[in-house]
Design a protein around this motif. Sequence first.
Motif, PDB file in Angstrom:
ATOM      1  N   ILE A  52      32.893 -20.403  43.917  1.00  0.00           N
ATOM      2  CA  ILE A  52      32.949 -19.443  42.816  1.00  0.00           C
ATOM      3  C   ILE A  52      33.498 -20.137  41.574  1.00  0.00           C
ATOM      4  O   ILE A  52      34.536 -20.794  41.621  1.00  0.00           O
ATOM      5  N   VAL A  53      32.798 -19.973  40.465  1.00  0.00           N
ATOM      6  CA  VAL A  53      33.253 -20.505  39.177  1.00  0.00           C
ATOM      7  C   VAL A  53      33.809 -19.328  38.372  1.00  0.00           C
ATOM      8  O   VAL A  53      33.092 -18.364  38.080  1.00  0.00           O
ATOM      9  N   GLN A  54      35.099 -19.395  37.989  1.00  0.00           N
ATOM     10  CA  GLN A  54      35.766 -18.303  37.282  1.00  0.00           C
ATOM     11  C   GLN A  54      36.070 -18.726  35.851  1.00  0.00           C
ATOM     12  O   GLN A  54      36.584 -19.814  35.600  1.00  0.00           O
ATOM     13  N   ILE A  55      35.727 -17.840  34.920  1.00  0.00           N
ATOM     14  CA  ILE A  55      35.946 -18.086  33.501  1.00  0.00           C
ATOM     15  C   ILE A  55      36.649 -16.862  32.906  1.00  0.00           C
ATOM     16  O   ILE A  55      36.306 -15.711  33.221  1.00  0.00           O
ATOM     17  N   GLU A  56      37.602 -17.107  32.017  1.00  0.00           N
ATOM     18  CA  GLU A  56      38.287 -16.027  31.309  1.00  0.00           C
ATOM     19  C   GLU A  56      37.847 -16.048  29.850  1.00  0.00           C
ATOM     20  O   GLU A  56      37.819 -17.112  29.216  1.00  0.00           O
ATOM     21  N   ALA A  57      37.477 -14.897  29.326  1.00  0.00           N
ATOM     22  CA  ALA A  57      36.997 -14.801  27.945  1.00  0.00           C
ATOM     23  C   ALA A  57      37.684 -13.625  27.250  1.00  0.00           C
ATOM     24  O   ALA A  57      38.107 -12.656  27.883  1.00  0.00           O
ATOM     25  N   ASN A  58      37.751 -13.713  25.913  1.00  0.00           N
ATOM     26  CA  ASN A  58      38.340 -12.626  25.120  1.00  0.00           C
ATOM     27  C   ASN A  58      37.282 -11.895  24.299  1.00  0.00           C
ATOM     28  O   ASN A  58      37.613 -11.183  23.350  1.00  0.00           O
ATOM     29  N   SER A  59      36.018 -12.081  24.644  1.00  0.00           N
ATOM     30  CA  SER A  59      34.919 -11.395  23.979  1.00  0.00           C
ATOM     31  C   SER A  59      33.794 -11.227  24.995  1.00  0.00           C
ATOM     32  O   SER A  59      33.812 -11.854  26.066  1.00  0.00           O
ATOM     33  N   PRO A  60      32.795 -10.405  24.710  1.00  0.00           N
ATOM     34  CA  PRO A  60      31.680 -10.198  25.654  1.00  0.00           C
ATOM     35  C   PRO A  60      30.751 -11.409  25.743  1.00  0.00           C
ATOM     36  O   PRO A  60      29.540 -11.289  25.637  1.00  0.00           O
ATOM     37  N   GLU A  69      29.144 -28.931  32.952  1.00  0.00           N
ATOM     38  CA  GLU A  69      28.974 -29.822  34.103  1.00  0.00           C
ATOM     39  C   GLU A  69      28.566 -29.072  35.358  1.00  0.00           C
ATOM     40  O   GLU A  69      28.345 -29.668  36.407  1.00  0.00           O
ATOM     41  N   GLN A  70      28.470 -27.756  35.268  1.00  0.00           N
ATOM     42  CA  GLN A  70      28.012 -26.977  36.408  1.00  0.00           C
ATOM     43  C   GLN A  70      26.486 -27.025  36.472  1.00  0.00           C
ATOM     44  O   GLN A  70      25.793 -26.494  35.611  1.00  0.00           O
ATOM     45  N   TYR A  71      25.987 -27.726  37.501  1.00  0.00           N
ATOM     46  CA  TYR A  71      24.538 -27.841  37.679  1.00  0.00           C
ATOM     47  C   TYR A  71      24.119 -26.842  38.749  1.00  0.00           C
ATOM     48  O   TYR A  71      24.334 -27.062  39.942  1.00  0.00           O
ATOM     49  N   ILE A  72      23.550 -25.743  38.301  1.00  0.00           N
ATOM     50  CA  ILE A  72      23.260 -24.645  39.209  1.00  0.00           C
ATOM     51  C   ILE A  72      21.752 -24.419  39.247  1.00  0.00           C
ATOM     52  O   ILE A  72      21.153 -24.004  38.250  1.00  0.00           O
ATOM     53  N   PRO A  73      21.089 -24.707  40.357  1.00  0.00           N
ATOM     54  CA  PRO A  73      19.658 -24.416  40.459  1.00  0.00           C
ATOM     55  C   PRO A  73      19.413 -22.916  40.526  1.00  0.00           C
ATOM     56  O   PRO A  73      20.199 -22.155  41.094  1.00  0.00           O
ATOM     57  N   LEU A  74      18.295 -22.486  39.959  1.00  0.00           N
ATOM     58  CA  LEU A  74      18.009 -21.062  39.848  1.00  0.00           C
ATOM     59  C   LEU A  74      17.230 -20.523  41.037  1.00  0.00           C
ATOM     60  O   LEU A  74      17.312 -19.330  41.343  1.00  0.00           O
ATOM     61  N   HIS A  75      16.447 -21.373  41.705  1.00  0.00           N
ATOM     62  CA  HIS A  75      15.534 -20.857  42.727  1.00  0.00           C
ATOM     63  C   HIS A  75      16.260 -20.291  43.938  1.00  0.00           C
ATOM     64  O   HIS A  75      15.671 -19.547  44.728  1.00  0.00           O
ATOM     65  N   LYS A  76      17.558 -20.623  44.082  1.00  0.00           N
ATOM     66  CA  LYS A  76      18.322 -20.086  45.203  1.00  0.00           C
ATOM     67  C   LYS A  76      18.945 -18.733  44.887  1.00  0.00           C
ATOM     68  O   LYS A  76      19.495 -18.088  45.777  1.00  0.00           O
ATOM     69  N   GLY A  77      18.870 -18.319  43.635  1.00  0.00           N
ATOM     70  CA  GLY A  77      19.468 -17.053  43.248  1.00  0.00           C
ATOM     71  C   GLY A  77      20.909 -17.213  42.785  1.00  0.00           C
ATOM     72  O   GLY A  77      21.604 -18.160  43.166  1.00  0.00           O
ATOM     73  N   LEU A  78      21.359 -16.282  41.939  1.00  0.00           N
ATOM     74  CA  LEU A  78      22.712 -16.328  41.375  1.00  0.00           C
ATOM     75  C   LEU A  78      23.354 -14.952  41.448  1.00  0.00           C
ATOM     76  O   LEU A  78      22.675 -13.921  41.454  1.00  0.00           O
ATOM     77  N   ASN A 119      32.747 -14.317  36.801  1.00  0.00           N
ATOM     78  CA  ASN A 119      32.599 -15.121  38.013  1.00  0.00           C
ATOM     79  C   ASN A 119      31.117 -15.444  38.225  1.00  0.00           C
ATOM     80  O   ASN A 119      30.255 -14.569  38.061  1.00  0.00           O
ATOM     81  N   LEU A 120      30.861 -16.680  38.591  1.00  0.00           N
ATOM     82  CA  LEU A 120      29.495 -17.133  38.864  1.00  0.00           C
ATOM     83  C   LEU A 120      29.467 -17.779  40.242  1.00  0.00           C
ATOM     84  O   LEU A 120      30.304 -18.634  40.555  1.00  0.00           O
ATOM     85  N   MET A 121      28.499 -17.377  41.052  1.00  0.00           N
ATOM     86  CA  MET A 121      28.396 -17.932  42.393  1.00  0.00           C
ATOM     87  C   MET A 121      26.931 -18.165  42.714  1.00  0.00           C
ATOM     88  O   MET A 121      26.074 -17.307  42.441  1.00  0.00           O
TER      89      MET A 121
END
Length: 433
Positions: free
Chosen positions: A69-77, A84-93, A61-63
């Motif tokens: 909230i952006v949710q992703i399912e993976a079968n590996s680490p 297409e997710q444009y997420i600025p870093l200065h606001k924190g993650l 999960n990424l917020m």
Amino acid sequence: MFDTLGHICMTWWCMMLFQPLHADIQCTGSQESTFRNVKMNWEKKELSWETSKNFTIYNCNLMAKGMGIVQIEANSPLCTFPVEQYIPLHKGLLFTIEVPNTNISESCTFIPGGMNGSAIENFSCVIYNVSLMNCTWQAGRNQAGWNAPADTQYFLYWQNSRGNNLTECELYIKDENGRNTGCRFKNVKIKNDKAYFRVDGSSKHSSIQLYDEYIKLYKIEILTPPLNVTVNCTKAPEGCLITWKPPHTSHLGMTNCFQYEISIQSKSVVISFQGTGGTGRTYMEMEDVTLTFQEGPSKDEPKKNPPVKVRTERYKYQNYNEKNIYILRIRARGNACFVSSNWGEWSEHVEFGEGKDHSIFVILFLIALGTIAVTLLQYFLFKRYCSFKSIFTPIPKPRNKLNASTYEDIQTEYVNLPKKPCMEEITMVEEMT
């Protein structure tokens, strides 16, 4: 799960409020040593980690602040978030890694380091003349009003699309202290992706927070005026066909992406004069051929025709009168596609119409006739009540003693001495010999 996310969100906001000066990714898990070495590849949007146990499914999960909230399912680490997710870093993650159907989870936060309020403010960019771009900003200031350290210098990096690398500004705009407060770009090409801008800072006294932002370049473009504006007028029937071509852009080849605003006004003449009552104005409207005189201050302007909006590159003007002169201007904005929705620049003035009006000659003739009448009236009044002799006094001739009689004892001479206009005074002088 949602209770866990809510607890994580509260923890994240507290950490954002009391953030340390230097920080990268900090993680806290339900079980120690389950997830280690958590990393985030910012360019590829990949979240990776190491684990002591092998699981078949992971939920990532990424917020970010102001985002869902952006949710992703993976079968590996390794979790790859959508590009297409444009997420600025200065606001924190905030990241969370979970193993379904277990109580194993890890929450990580990324909080940019640096002194609070040291990041730049009021960042904005504009594209003009098709391929030129200016970006400007102001030095950082915290809530207490303290500016960034005096020796702070800022550096701008940008990425036009995801496939390009970050490049630094080549031509900075500086203030009176030599600090970078903007950047000029050349040969900018607008693409469908968002462009990424990041401004870092450096100082000898403290670390400076970064600022980053994603911008769709087409939204900040100031469109150039429409091209090749022409007017073709006819008398029977009266009307004018106005045609033009779309404004030039660096990323569009279609012509159905614009809306146009057409302004057609009658040419007017404004004359300012000073009078006893103050400043006045005289307007001469070519359309009505009337003169309006106003005494005293006035802010009234000649009535203007409302602009017309069309979506094609042609317009038929029906209210054409060949006796008038008109001024035409056109501007454009995006109606669809990837084009700015703000109005662009006006085209240069285009005048059309013959402007022939015999009423002007009639007015001039009446003015001349009135001038002649006033002059004649003054002449007759002057002739009636005043004498020309009072103006042009005759000069007396010298006495001719050779032709005078010897026995003449007395000679009378008349002298006209004008005192007042329209009156005569006669003085008699006797000479004794």
